[in-house]
Write an enzyme that holds these catalytic residues in place. Structure first.
Site, PDB file in Angstrom:
ATOM      1  N   GLU A 194     -16.097  -2.930  -9.815  1.00 58.64           N
ATOM      2  CA  GLU A 194     -14.694  -2.971  -9.391  1.00 58.64           C
ATOM      3  C   GLU A 194     -14.487  -2.568  -7.942  1.00 58.64           C
ATOM      4  O   GLU A 194     -13.471  -2.891  -7.345  1.00 58.64           O
ATOM      5  CB  GLU A 194     -13.840  -2.079 -10.313  1.00 58.64           C
ATOM      6  CG  GLU A 194     -14.056  -0.565 -10.200  1.00 58.64           C
ATOM      7  CD  GLU A 194     -15.244  -0.047 -10.995  1.00 58.64           C
ATOM      8  OE1 GLU A 194     -16.107  -0.861 -11.374  1.00 58.64           O
ATOM      9  OE2 GLU A 194     -15.336   1.169 -11.232  1.00 58.64           O
ATOM     10  N   SER A 230      17.421   2.084  -3.414  1.00 58.84           N
ATOM     11  CA  SER A 230      17.049   2.832  -2.204  1.00 58.84           C
ATOM     12  C   SER A 230      16.787   1.892  -1.033  1.00 58.84           C
ATOM     13  O   SER A 230      16.699   2.328   0.105  1.00 58.84           O
ATOM     14  CB  SER A 230      15.784   3.638  -2.477  1.00 58.84           C
ATOM     15  OG  SER A 230      14.671   2.762  -2.597  1.00 58.84           O
ATOM     16  N   CYS A 251     -20.881   2.303 -15.706  1.00 53.77           N
ATOM     17  CA  CYS A 251     -21.377   3.639 -15.353  1.00 53.77           C
ATOM     18  C   CYS A 251     -21.436   4.550 -16.584  1.00 53.77           C
ATOM     19  O   CYS A 251     -22.199   4.266 -17.504  1.00 53.77           O
ATOM     20  CB  CYS A 251     -20.527   4.217 -14.228  1.00 53.77           C
ATOM     21  SG  CYS A 251     -21.335   5.606 -13.428  1.00 53.77           S
ATOM     22  N   ASP A 306      10.354  -1.349  -4.688  1.00 52.73           N
ATOM     23  CA  ASP A 306      10.434  -1.282  -6.146  1.00 52.73           C
ATOM     24  C   ASP A 306      11.876  -1.360  -6.656  1.00 52.73           C
ATOM     25  O   ASP A 306      12.186  -2.147  -7.554  1.00 52.73           O
ATOM     26  CB  ASP A 306       9.781   0.015  -6.669  1.00 52.73           C
ATOM     27  CG  ASP A 306       8.336   0.128  -6.201  1.00 52.73           C
ATOM     28  OD1 ASP A 306       7.769  -0.900  -5.809  1.00 52.73           O
ATOM     29  OD2 ASP A 306       7.800   1.246  -6.214  1.00 52.73           O
ATOM     30  N   SER A 307      12.748  -0.542  -6.075  1.00 48.93           N
ATOM     31  CA  SER A 307      14.118  -0.559  -6.604  1.00 48.93           C
ATOM     32  C   SER A 307      14.806  -1.879  -6.253  1.00 48.93           C
ATOM     33  O   SER A 307      15.641  -2.375  -7.019  1.00 48.93           O
ATOM     34  CB  SER A 307      14.933   0.653  -6.131  1.00 48.93           C
ATOM     35  OG  SER A 307      15.240   0.568  -4.772  1.00 48.93           O
ATOM     36  N   LYS A 348       1.658  -2.475  -7.443  1.00 50.20           N
ATOM     37  CA  LYS A 348       2.501  -2.723  -6.259  1.00 50.20           C
ATOM     38  C   LYS A 348       2.400  -4.173  -5.761  1.00 50.20           C
ATOM     39  O   LYS A 348       3.404  -4.800  -5.449  1.00 50.20           O
ATOM     40  CB  LYS A 348       2.063  -1.767  -5.140  1.00 50.20           C
ATOM     41  CG  LYS A 348       3.019  -1.695  -3.993  1.00 50.20           C
ATOM     42  CD  LYS A 348       4.147  -0.773  -4.335  1.00 50.20           C
ATOM     43  CE  LYS A 348       5.107  -0.551  -3.220  1.00 50.20           C
ATOM     44  NZ  LYS A 348       6.100   0.465  -3.597  1.00 50.20           N
TER      45      LYS A 348
END
Ligand code: XMP
Length: 513
Positions: free
Chosen positions: A171, A223, A82, A227-228, A369
């Site tokens: 994409e 937590s 683009c 992630d943690s 993620k």
């Protein structure tokens, strides 16, 4: 780490993260950097290919982002997308102009599929366009490889120089053969082997952590979120008992979640680490008593969390490193993005200034993620935990509208557990972005048996989203909602009505507060 890499240069487009994710889906490591990172830094990184993103500007606009022209002389293949394609044309002597007709959305593009970028792509293929300017004339030495009835240069290339460009966005999902095109660029043109895999990431990270930490002591705020948890297990595998995880149960977790975290990370779990669970429920309820305003609640929960954590950390004494579960989108966003604060997001990761330590370790800062989840599976973390849906740091505190009490926490926990149970039974859990029950502050009249009731209404939320910035309400089959409703009103004391939230984001947000 020595590995092949594609660099995405960000010219302000909305899809820069998406480009990087798509490249990684080809098993090639990819980083996003600002467009003005400079030639020296680029040379140092030795990428196998460079991708220019789109951007909101015209190449003629004052202050439009421009990179050095020499980037095209490095002998590294470049793909312009683009705005990136227009910039390439502009810098190399082609002609960019305002298109007589702007193209937005799904557009049929005619491609010359004999060319490397379009190998295996259909001659007529649906692509996602979004542009006002276009390349009117390709620079000398370039061949036009794609066009539409209104866009004469929807694709161009100069094979000798390794330069490629497309006007559309390969994409985004709506470009039906976009992945094929990116694969052609990354693997076919740049010659990447595609050996970026989670098993090697895990192995290399464990080695790097051991080397860095030596015999130092490490503290991690756990937590129970994905992630943690992944960060903690990675550290545990690397340094075992040199790691202490502190898990603050603020009493605002989902039903049984505190115990589930303890099962995995506690002394009876599979990992060899020091685990401290702090049961601070009463303390949090005490601080939240009488508080109704959402941002105030967030602040209280965040501050109290830090205080509890600090007290525990003091008991442990000085540590050398603090672990944080920062992931790549946080890194990109904090470096590049600016957006209005709608809600102050308290993340239980963000607490360093209260603890004495030498350095922060962020073992996941390069992962998206879905890659964190893959790493989690690679590390043997239970699927249930790895695929846990996002859960806000302030927890149920922002899913109870108005004042938080222990009684209301119980209601929302029970209702939410029923909802999740039925969603899973109906096989819908994998397809939903986020779904949960919240407790409204509304009480209404009902009748149960022969008795009048005056009880709370539970609101059910289910959204589809890929980025959590926008979302649409998911359509849950009526019979599933029916079952959930009757179970909630029958089984959850204090609730006599169940509502379903049909609002998208915007104008709503995903959480209720
Ligand atoms: P909203 O409600 O802003 O939510 O549409 C977007 C995503 O962020 C999560 N969320 C939070 N996460 N602390 C967090 O760590 C917070 O205060 C917070 N508020 C919302 C929400 O669950 C959703 O995934």
């Amino acid at each position: 780490m020595d590995r092949e890499m594609i660099v995405v240069l960000d010219f302000g487009g909305q899809y820069n993260q998406l480009i990087a994710r798509r490249v990684r889906e080809c098993n090639v490591y990819c980083e996003v950097h600002p467009y003005n990172i400079g030639l020296d830094r680029l040379k140092e990184m030795k990428p196998k290919g460079i991708i220019f993103t789109g951007g909101p500007n015209s190449v003629y606009a004052e202050g439009a982002p421009v990179c050095e022209k020499e980037v095209f002389e490095l002998g590294i293949p470049v793909l312009g997308i683009c705005y990136g394609s227009q910039l390439m044309a502009h810098l190399l002597g082609g002609k960019v102009a305002t298109a007589p007709v702007s193209e937005y959305g799904r557009t049929e593009v005619d491609v010359e599929n004999g060319f490397a970028m379009f190998k295996g792509v259909s001659k007529k293929t649906i692509c996602w366009m979004s542009h006002t300017d276009y390349i009117e004339q390709a620079p000398e030495g370039f061949t036009v490889t794609a066009h539409t009835p209104v866009c004469p240069v929807a694709g161009m290339e100069n094979v000798k120089k390794g330069l490629y460009a497309v006007q559309f966005h390969p994409e985004v999902m709506h470009t039906q053969e976009g992945m094929k095109m990116l694969h052609n660029f990354v693997i076919g043109i740049c010659g990447c082997k595609g050996d970026w895999r989670m098993d090697s990431f895990v192995e290399t990270s464990i080695r790097a952590i051991r080397e860095k930490v030596g015999d130092g002591r490490v503290l991690c705020a756990l937590s129970g979120g994905v992630d943690s948890s992944v960060a903690a297990v990675l550290l545990a595998k690397a340094i075992g008992r040199q790691l202490t995880c502190v898990f603050v149960d603020h009493g605002l977790l989902r039903k049984n979640e505190g115990d589930e975290v303890e099962e995995v990370f506690g002394p009876d779990g599979p990992y060899d680490l020091n685990f401290i669970r702090v049961n601070a429920q009463e303390r949090f309820y005490g601080k939240l008593a009488g508080v109704e305003e959402p941002e105030r609640k967030r602040k209280i929960i965040g501050e109290e969390f830090i205080r509890v954590f600090e007290e525990e950390a003091k008991k442990i004494g000085a540590v050398d490193y603090l672990v944080q579960g920062t992931i790549y989108p946080d890194v990109i966003e904090s470096g590049l993005g600016k957006s209005a604060v709608i809600k102050s997001h308290h993340n239980v990761g963000g607490l360093p200034d209260c603890v004495e330590f030498k350095e922060i370790i962020e073992p996941l800062r390069l992962l998206f993620k879905d890659e964190v989840r893959k790493a989690g599976l690679e590390l043997g973390i239970p699927k249930k935990l790895v695929y846990r849906q996002p859960f806000p740091g302030p927890g149920l505190g922002i899913r109870i509208i108005g004042e938080v009490t222990a009684e209301k926490v119980r209601m929302v926990q029970d209702a939410d557990a029923i909802y999740r149970d039925e969603i899973a039974k109906a096989g819908l859990d994998k397809d939903l972005g986020q779904y949960f029950a919240a407790l409204t502050n509304m009480r209404s009249v009902g009748v149960m048996g022969d008795e009048r009731t005056y009880d709370y209404a539970v609101a059910l939320r289910a959204v589809n989203t890929s980025d959590f910035m926008t979302a649409e309400a998911a359509q849950i089959p009526w019979d599933v909602l029916g079952t959930v409703t009757s179970r909630i009103v029958n089984e959850v004391k204090g609730v006599n009505r169940v509502l379903f939230d049909c609002t998208g984001k915007p104008p709503g947000t995903i959480e209720f507060e």
